[in-house]
Design an enzyme around this catalytic site. Structure first.
Site, mmCIF file in Angstrom:
data_model
loop_
_atom_site.group_PDB
_atom_site.id
_atom_site.type_symbol
_atom_site.label_atom_id
_atom_site.label_comp_id
_atom_site.label_asym_id
_atom_site.label_seq_id
_atom_site.Cartn_x
_atom_site.Cartn_y
_atom_site.Cartn_z
ATOM 1 N N LEU A 103 36.849 79.005 -54.029
ATOM 2 C CA LEU A 103 36.187 79.721 -52.935
ATOM 3 C C LEU A 103 36.394 81.212 -53.189
ATOM 4 O O LEU A 103 37.416 81.613 -53.759
ATOM 5 C CB LEU A 103 36.815 79.329 -51.590
ATOM 6 C CG LEU A 103 36.625 77.864 -51.164
ATOM 7 C CD1 LEU A 103 37.413 77.570 -49.890
ATOM 8 C CD2 LEU A 103 35.151 77.529 -50.972
ATOM 9 N N ASP A 104 35.439 82.024 -52.742
ATOM 10 C CA ASP A 104 35.571 83.472 -52.908
ATOM 11 C C ASP A 104 36.786 83.983 -52.132
ATOM 12 O O ASP A 104 37.240 83.335 -51.185
ATOM 13 C CB ASP A 104 34.317 84.189 -52.371
ATOM 14 C CG ASP A 104 33.077 83.827 -53.159
ATOM 15 O OD1 ASP A 104 33.209 83.369 -54.304
ATOM 16 O OD2 ASP A 104 31.975 84.006 -52.607
ATOM 17 N N ARG A 105 37.205 85.181 -52.480
ATOM 18 C CA ARG A 105 38.382 85.783 -51.832
ATOM 19 C C ARG A 105 38.261 85.769 -50.300
ATOM 20 O O ARG A 105 39.206 85.446 -49.584
ATOM 21 C CB ARG A 105 38.528 87.235 -52.316
ATOM 22 C CG ARG A 105 39.767 87.938 -51.805
ATOM 23 C CD ARG A 105 39.678 89.428 -52.090
ATOM 24 N NE ARG A 105 39.688 89.692 -53.518
ATOM 25 C CZ ARG A 105 40.789 89.894 -54.234
ATOM 26 N NH1 ARG A 105 41.963 89.879 -53.643
ATOM 27 N NH2 ARG A 105 40.718 90.108 -55.529
ATOM 28 N N THR A 107 36.229 83.862 -48.457
ATOM 29 C CA THR A 107 35.856 82.561 -47.876
ATOM 30 C C THR A 107 37.118 81.825 -47.438
ATOM 31 O O THR A 107 38.127 81.837 -48.147
ATOM 32 C CB THR A 107 35.090 81.711 -48.914
ATOM 33 O OG1 THR A 107 33.933 82.428 -49.335
ATOM 34 C CG2 THR A 107 34.672 80.378 -48.336
ATOM 35 N N LYS A 190 26.093 83.031 -50.735
ATOM 36 C CA LYS A 190 25.798 84.462 -50.533
ATOM 37 C C LYS A 190 24.505 84.838 -51.251
ATOM 38 O O LYS A 190 23.685 85.606 -50.732
ATOM 39 C CB LYS A 190 26.962 85.305 -51.025
ATOM 40 C CG LYS A 190 28.192 85.151 -50.149
ATOM 41 C CD LYS A 190 29.379 85.864 -50.724
ATOM 42 C CE LYS A 190 30.612 85.549 -49.904
ATOM 43 N NZ LYS A 190 31.849 85.888 -50.592
#
Ligand code: URA
Length: 238
Positions: A103-105, A107, A190
């Site tokens: 997961l992104d930073r 998220t 995104k």
């Protein structure tokens, strides 16, 4: 399965190779009430006590509630990582404990971690189509035709020639949707909404495969047994 005692301590992340023999000789490891003092002896991991506690299972499966502002890589150079939330011994385990997908930073939400490489590969394999359920907060309300085009699939992300799979989507509030992805492309959500001139303000993963985040607190983890994992995956397939 029996394992050499000094090797077992290394695999479990409890000692380095050089520390393991020494710790065993000092009587730190016990079985059936007695200290085991021979580093080379083969032992059943389930019969071992380390500082009075049973060892972690040799195969580790975890659900973790990822907080914001931390990354899923192991590199400390990127700041706080998900591994900072786990017991240090798990970060030293062999084979390494890693998250299945990332997961992104910014998220938040559910991650599944394991040290079982085959299972990890199977769950991220594009053909497996493991479901990932997200709640997405958007800058502006989604139009019905935009929602429909996501549900239908067949659209494209900028710079990616492969058409998108259909993705079930529910509008849950004026600027909030729940979206299920059966694939996992780089920054997929995104980029998807960005391509519609919209912006993701917050992204939270509620489900991964057969597992739900439920009431797992932020930064908390829950261990799953091998049997639980196998039966959850089998049930999902049936
Ligand atoms: N899609 C994104 O853009 N980011 C995530 O973290 C997960 C899915």
């Amino acid at each position: 399965m029996k394992v050499r005692l000094d090797k077992l301590l290394v695999l479990e992340g409890l000692a380095t190779r050089s520390q393991a023999a020494d710790l065993v000789r000092r009587g730190v490891v016990r079985s059936k009430g007695e200290p085991l003092r021979s580093p080379a002896q083969k032992v059943d991991p389930q019969e071992i006590l380390w500082e009075g506690e049973p060892l972690d299972p040799l195969e580790l499966y975890l659900l973790f509630h990822k907080p914001a502002a931390c990354v899923c890589t192991r590199s400390e150079e990127e700041g706080r990582t998900i591994y900072d939330y786990l017991p240090a011994r798990w970060v030293r385990r062999i084979p390494p404990l890693v998250s299945v997908g990332r997961l992104d930073r910014d998220t938040t939400g559910l991650l599944f971690l394991t040290d079982q490489g085959d299972l990890n590969h199977a769950l991220v394999a594009p053909k497996k189509h493991v479901a990932k359920l997200y709640r997405v907060a958007l800058e502006r309300p989604l139009r019905e035709e935009e929602a429909e085009s996501i549900r239908r699939g067949g659209g494209y992300l900028e710079g990616d020639p492969k058409p998108l799979l259909p993705a079930p989507l529910k509008i849950v509030a004026e600027r909030e949707v729940e979206l299920t992805l059966y694939e996992g492309r780089y920054h997929q959500i995104k980029r998807l909404f960005g391509g519609m001139g919209n912006k993701v303000l917050a992204l939270h993963r509620l489900g991964f495969g057969p597992w739900k985040l439920g009431d797992l607190g932020v930064g908390e983890w829950r261990m799953l047994s091998k049997v639980e994992v196998e039966s959850a995956l089998a049930e999902e397939r049936s």
